[in-house]
Design an enzyme around this catalytic site. Structure first.
Site, short mmCIF file in Angstrom:
data_model
loop_
_atom_site.label_atom_id
_atom_site.label_comp_id
_atom_site.label_asym_id
_atom_site.label_seq_id
_atom_site.Cartn_x
_atom_site.Cartn_y
_atom_site.Cartn_z
N ARG A 73 0.85 -1.20 0.00
CA ARG A 73 0.00 0.00 0.00
C ARG A 73 0.88 1.25 0.00
O ARG A 73 0.58 2.25 -0.64
CB ARG A 73 -0.94 0.00 1.21
N TYR A 125 -16.72 15.44 -17.52
CA TYR A 125 -17.04 14.02 -17.49
C TYR A 125 -18.02 13.78 -16.32
O TYR A 125 -17.84 14.34 -15.23
CB TYR A 125 -15.75 13.22 -17.32
N ASP A 200 -7.76 17.55 -16.28
CA ASP A 200 -8.02 16.17 -16.69
C ASP A 200 -7.56 16.06 -18.15
O ASP A 200 -8.16 16.65 -19.05
CB ASP A 200 -9.52 15.89 -16.56
N LYS A 225 -7.65 4.74 -20.55
CA LYS A 225 -7.83 5.11 -21.97
C LYS A 225 -6.50 4.99 -22.73
O LYS A 225 -5.95 3.91 -22.81
CB LYS A 225 -8.41 6.53 -22.05
N1 PLP Z 1 -11.95 11.70 -17.10
C1 PLP Z 1 -12.42 11.47 -18.32
C2 PLP Z 1 -12.35 12.57 -19.35
C3 PLP Z 1 -13.01 10.25 -18.67
O1 PLP Z 1 -13.50 10.05 -19.90
C4 PLP Z 1 -13.07 9.25 -17.68
C5 PLP Z 1 -13.71 7.93 -17.97
O2 PLP Z 1 -14.39 7.75 -18.97
C6 PLP Z 1 -12.57 9.51 -16.41
C7 PLP Z 1 -12.00 10.74 -16.15
C8 PLP Z 1 -12.65 8.50 -15.30
O3 PLP Z 1 -11.72 7.49 -15.49
P1 PLP Z 1 -11.90 6.01 -14.92
O4 PLP Z 1 -13.07 5.41 -15.63
O5 PLP Z 1 -10.61 5.38 -15.23
O6 PLP Z 1 -12.16 6.13 -13.46
#
Ligand code: PLP
Length: 908
Positions: A73, A125, A200, A225
């Site tokens: 951890r 998101y 992000d 992604k």
């Molecule tokens: N930020 C964006 C722009 C996303 O498209 C996503 C997921 O689709 C996330 C954050 C969240 O990521 P995760 O699904 O890996 O938690």
């Protein structure tokens, strides 16, 4: 010895140390991105066997004392390798890796403390929105959502003492809108130097966009992604240059234990090696696909296209356009056919994979969002999103073309010798023809209509000074019944205003004073004073002893005269309500809406669409397409609602002189509305905006029965603002943020019901505290608040305060016997409580199409179109008389149920 020439076009240079130190004869040459990606090497972490691939240390514990690792951890060798690698390719001093993109955001948000303010985009998101709402409700953090695609919209919210974080995302998904990360970061550094800019970066990856270089303090990616690239793991990465921030976030990760597991670290490390290679291919193909679709005439969203509105900004902050694009076909069903016909493009949510994906956001990833919210966000229902993979571009475009052909979106054009777009045909003419068949042309048509009252949920008083107020419909309604007469008279009966009844000879009305409104035009902004005076001096002359009823009759007759010149219909209009008159619950607007609807219907200035046809699968007898949804409840077309609203506003003007218009909007459209006056600017969008996807909520309205002086209360707040501008402006700003947050929470499909209710309860308490500071509460209201608080309910005043009504949010699971006890307590204290719900339907009309299951019922029925009833008493028909008498004799408590049982109601 001269250095070999380097192809500078091969990619951006990164100022990171190479194995070769700088020397006088051979200058240091930083590696390019793809080299960095493929080279996983940590000088501080040499493998004992020289393994080519980083081993997976699948171990929770490590033996020994005082070694580099003891417990996974806190640290794990595979993770250290990954974090070193991510920091390297991101040109960052530090990287941390966690279990998902959302886990990364969670770690970042824990930097904040209660009272901190965060400014975030309004089109983020969905998961990001959900987490922000949570910390707002439970962490005491104030969240301002602004349109970050316009950098200037951030400025009013930047406060050097309060703003702790600015959260950005660019490009947005799936519409590929661009945020100027560099400009906003600069503004933040200048105006709120202690605030942290967080980006992000998931849509771009560190290959195409490195926000740290544009002033951001922390960047995170959903490594699920592009970084991993294969849709075979969930991960999140966080990068930053500041040691203090890294230390703080590493502490949180160790504390909560959401660091990325060793096996996933290995997979992510492997995926990252090919990031540049994949991205190069994916975005090159994306450009081809976007150009192909754009060339066919589809509206295509991709920053690589010359006409993309954010292209110039994107070009400054990013070095590529990414591999997500979207396009519109103009026809939702056609889009569905295209998606269904594609074979190489897999139908799936998410993006960033080596395989190409196709989806319809409105049917898939964004399907849980109310269609109205999607529309408000400008998300077209027919939008198709493409996430381009690494397959051969020729195959991908070929497959897409075949899907477009199969779906009928393009067809071979012999003249041009190529495939060209087939524009979607509209069924509008057919619908119009069907609509004309709608109602019979009978003058014996009766109409029973109803409209809700309203409560102000948030923002009263502050609204006067430019803050957004949030008002919602309340399930206490006014009902209006138009019953035909056949004696050349028009009459009104207002049961709630001293049982007022009056009738007039139609021919004796001041028709000469009417200036007809040209066909197709609406009532002008200003009332026709000549007509107002003529009505007051003529038909209403002798009614001075009943001023309230006189005002209502004036509104009725004014519209009757304006609309009725050609028809001069003879009928009685009776109005009654279940909501208290004069308690600040919008009784006048619901009356105005009922009267306007009845007058428009009787004058055939509005019509309903034809009845829904029975569905059949036999195409020979297939029903014409009518827009019936929500079991027929949302049947009144928007054009009809708009028209009613305009005339209801006219009635409101007759009654009040200069109303804001929010009450009649709520009465017509139902749900909830946000209203911001022009000319001030606390960040709310000026005008009236429906809060999309508003969920009906249980509320207790308690009438304190203390009369109030609205004008005095408003003036009191104005005076306080003049004497203590800083205090009051601070309060207004906080109230703006309360309404913004309430609005967002109410329309957030990702929020659970429990989360929503606890968020609203917190906002109610917050708003009431501010109203107390503004001096508009009242001891009676505070008693109501204390009584309801002893039942764990949150309560605030609604409207002007100083008496009037209080609203308390009732959780869904609040037991009936507890509620009964509370009601008894309130009654004992001489208050009048109304358990009700807010956010329900707006204008309703009892359907003129008699539902078959009610035909045999002995209940009085609204006369079906074309059905003539024999005259029985002078002035009114027997059937009408029966309904009218029944309407008028219902007790107030029974009225709503009686109306409901009459038949099928249709709503806006
Ligand atoms: N930020 C964006 C722009 C996303 O498209 C996503 C997921 O689709 C996330 C954050 C969240 O990521 P995760 O699904 O890996 O938690």
């Amino acid at each position: 010895m001269t250095a070999p020439t380097i192809d500078l076009k091969a990619g951006p240079l990164h100022d990171l140390p190479t194995p070769e130190p700088e020397s006088p004869v051979r200058t240091r040459k930083p590696y390019r991105f793809s080299t960095l990606c493929a080279t996983v090497e940590n000088p501080d972490q040499k493998d004992q066997y020289g393994s080519s691939s980083v081993p997976i240390y699948q171990s929770a514990t490590f033996k020994g004392v005082g070694n580099a690792y003891d417990y996974s951890r806190s640290g794990n060798p595979t993770r250290t390798h990954l974090e070193h690698h991510i920091a390297k390719i991101s040109s960052a001093a530090h990287a941390l890796t966690v279990a998902s993109g959302m886990a990364a955001l969670d770690i970042i948000l824990r930097i904040l403390k209660p009272g901190d303010e965060i400014i975030a985009g309004d089109d983020l998101y969905g998961g990001t929105n959900r987490l922000l709402t949570y910390i707002r409700a439970h962490g005491g953090v104030i969240v301002h959502h602004v349109d970050t695609t316009d950098s200037a919209s951030v400025l009013p919210f930047l406060n050097p003492d309060k703003t702790a974080m600015v959260l950005l995302e660019s490009p947005t998904n799936p519409l590929l809108k661009i945020v100027d990360i560099a400009a906003i970061s600069k503004d933040v550094k200048e105006r709120a130097p202690n605030a942290i800019v967080v980006v992000d970066n998931t849509m771009m990856s560190p290959y195409l966009q490195r926000p740290l270089e544009h002033g951001a303090d922390i960047v995170y990616d959903s490594a699920t992604k592009y970084l991993s690239g294969h849709h075979d793991l969930m991960a999140g990465v966080i990068i930053c240059n500041r040691d203090d921030l890294k230390k703080q976030m590493a502490f949180t990760i160790n504390s909560v234990g959401n660091a990325l597991a060793p096996n996933d670290c290995f997979l992510l490390l492997r995926g990252t090696k090919t990031l540049a290679l994949r991205m190069d291919r994916q975005q090159a193909t994306s450009q081809l696909v976007a150009t192909y679709l754009h060339g066919l005439g589809f509206s295509t969203h991709y920053p690589g296209l010359a006409d993309h509105p954010g292209r110039e900004i994107h070009g400054r902050i990013a070095s590529g356009n990414g591999a997500v694009l979207s396009f519109e076909t103009g026809d939702k069903e056609m889009s569905e056919r295209i998606v269904g016909a594609a074979r190489l493009w897999g139908i799936s949510v998410s993006f960033g994979c080596v395989n190409s994906l196709i989806s319809m956001p409105c049917v898939m990833s964004h399907a849980s969002i109310d269609p109205k919210i999607r529309a408000a966000r400008g998300l077209p229902e027919d939008l198709i999103r493409l996430c381009v993979g690494i397959e051969d571009p020729v195959d991908l475009i070929d497959d897409l073309e075949q899907a477009l052909i199969d779906a009928g979106a393009i067809a071979y054009n012999a003249q041009q010798n190529k495939y060209t777009r087939v524009l979607p045909s509209t069924n509008e003419e057919l619908n119009r023809a069907v609509q004309k068949l709608g109602l019979g042309d009978s003058d014996d048509q009766e109409w029973l209509v109803s409209a809700p009252g309203k409560v102000i949920l948030f923002g009263e008083h502050a609204v006067v000074h430019g803050v957004t107020a949030l008002a919602a419909s309340v399930d206490l309604r006014c009902y209006g019944l138009a019953t035909p007469r056949n004696d050349g008279k028009v009459s009104v009966h207002f049961a709630d205003i001293d049982n007022f009844y009056h009738e007039w000879d139609i021919d004796a009305l001041p028709w000469d004073a009417v200036t007809p409104i040209p066909d197709g035009e609406d009532h002008p902004d200003i009332l026709d004073q000549v007509l107002m005076d003529a009505v007051a001096a003529g038909p209403l002359q002798k009614l001075n002893e009943a001023p309230k009823a006189k005002a209502a009759a004036l509104a009725f007759l004014y519209i009757y005269l304006m609309l009725g010149n050609s028809r001069r219909p003879s009928f009685n209009f009776a109005a009654r309500g279940t909501l208290p008159v004069g308690a600040g619950l919008g009784s006048s607007a619901s009356f105005s809406t009922c009267a306007a609807t009845a007058l428009l219907l009787v004058n055939r200035a509005i019509t309903l669409p034809p009845p829904p046809q029975p569905t059949t699968t036999d195409p020979a007898v297939a029903a014409p397409h009518v827009h019936v949804s929500h079991q027929g409840r949302r049947f009144i077309p928007p054009s009809v609602a708009e028209r009613v609203n305009k005339w209801a506003f006219v009635a409101e003007k007759v009654l009040h002189g200069n109303p804001s218009g929010i009450d009649n909007c709520v009465a017509v459209f139902g749900g909830a509305l946000a209203y911001t006056r022009a000319g001030f600017g606390f960040g709310g969008k000026v005008g009236m905006h429906q809060v999309q996807g508003f969920k009906s909520l249980r509320f207790l309205l308690t009438n304190s029965q203390v009369p109030r002086d609205t004008k005095k209360l408003v003036a009191g707040v104005g005076a306080l603002k003049s004497s203590e501008p800083e205090l009051v402006d601070g309060i207004f700003k906080s109230i703006q943020s309360i309404t913004d947050e309430a609005r967002r929470a109410l329309s957030d499909p990702e929020l659970s019901r429990t989360e929503l209710l606890s968020a609203l309860a917190a906002l109610i308490r917050e708003n009431q505290e501010h109203l107390i500071t503004l001096g508009v509460s009242h001891p009676s209201l505070e008693t109501i608040r204390a009584t309801t608080a002893s039942y764990q309910l949150s309560t605030k005043l609604t409207g002007a305060g100083g008496g009037g009504c209080a609203v308390s949010l009732i959780p869904d699971d609040f037991q009936q016997d507890t509620l009964d006890k509370l009601l008894a307590d309130l009654v004992r204290e001489n208050f009048v409580p109304y358990p009700t719900s807010v956010g329900g339907s707006g204008l309703g009309i009892l359907s003129p199409y008699t539902p078959p299951n009610l035909k045999q019922e002995p209940q009085p029925q609204v006369t079906a179109p074309g059905q003539v009833t024999p005259p029985e008493t002078p002035g009114a028909d027997a059937g009408d008389q029966q309904l009218r008498l029944s309407f008028e004799k219902q007790s107030m408590t029974n009225l709503a149920r009686w109306a409901q049982d009459l038949g099928r109601w249709v709503y806006v």
